[in-house]
Design a protein around this motif. Sequence first.
Motif, short mmCIF file in Angstrom:
data_model
loop_
_atom_site.label_atom_id
_atom_site.label_comp_id
_atom_site.label_asym_id
_atom_site.label_seq_id
_atom_site.Cartn_x
_atom_site.Cartn_y
_atom_site.Cartn_z
N ASN A 10 0.82 -1.20 0.00
CA ASN A 10 0.00 0.00 0.00
C ASN A 10 0.86 1.26 0.00
N ILE A 11 1.91 1.25 0.80
CA ILE A 11 2.81 2.42 0.85
C ILE A 11 3.51 2.62 -0.49
N LEU A 69 7.68 5.58 6.94
CA LEU A 69 6.23 5.68 6.82
C LEU A 69 5.50 4.64 7.67
N LEU A 70 6.12 3.47 7.86
CA LEU A 70 5.52 2.46 8.73
C LEU A 70 5.86 2.68 10.19
N GLY A 71 6.86 3.53 10.44
CA GLY A 71 7.28 3.77 11.82
C GLY A 71 7.99 2.57 12.42
N VAL A 72 8.80 1.89 11.58
CA VAL A 72 9.55 0.72 12.05
C VAL A 72 11.04 0.92 11.78
N VAL A 128 9.43 -1.07 -6.79
CA VAL A 128 8.41 -0.97 -7.83
C VAL A 128 7.43 -2.12 -7.62
N LEU A 129 6.15 -1.81 -7.68
CA LEU A 129 5.11 -2.82 -7.58
C LEU A 129 5.13 -3.66 -8.86
N SER A 130 5.18 -4.97 -8.71
CA SER A 130 5.14 -5.85 -9.87
C SER A 130 3.69 -6.01 -10.33
#
Length: 160
Positions: free
Chosen positions: A47-48, A68-71, A104-106
Amino acid sequence: MTKHEPQTAEELLDAVGPAFGKLRRTSLLEVANPVSAKDLSRTLVLNIVQEHTRDSEKEITVGAVAELLGVDPSVASRMVGDNIKAGYLTRAASQQDGRRTVLVLSPEGAELMARFRRHQREAFDYITTDWAEDDRLEFARLMLKYVDSLGRLKDRRAQG
């Protein structure tokens, strides 16, 4: 609503936090045609990546995913690696800075996200099936407004 319905505005507002916690714990796995628990976890990263690369000029790195996930970056790296191994993400050289590696999203990742979005909609429809249509639409509108406000938190913190 809840087993103990809040009686005052203060009780209602105090109940919001635990309700959000319950939302996170209540699994979308119980709705028809569920996304697997593993893929549900993977969608956090996907999603990010999808959200931050909609504009073809934008790129995202593992470090940005971590932020962005805060991890911790090592946690984000493992999460990204799992998505790469599953075939949902690929690494590519940045078109803006060839020394950087971007995500990159596949096509498989895009399909998983499309299926996940359909599943989220089905879950919303299923959970709110006995609500009045006006209530369903108002809740959806307010949820989107809430999420938009989340996006502006950094700006508010910077101002003061």
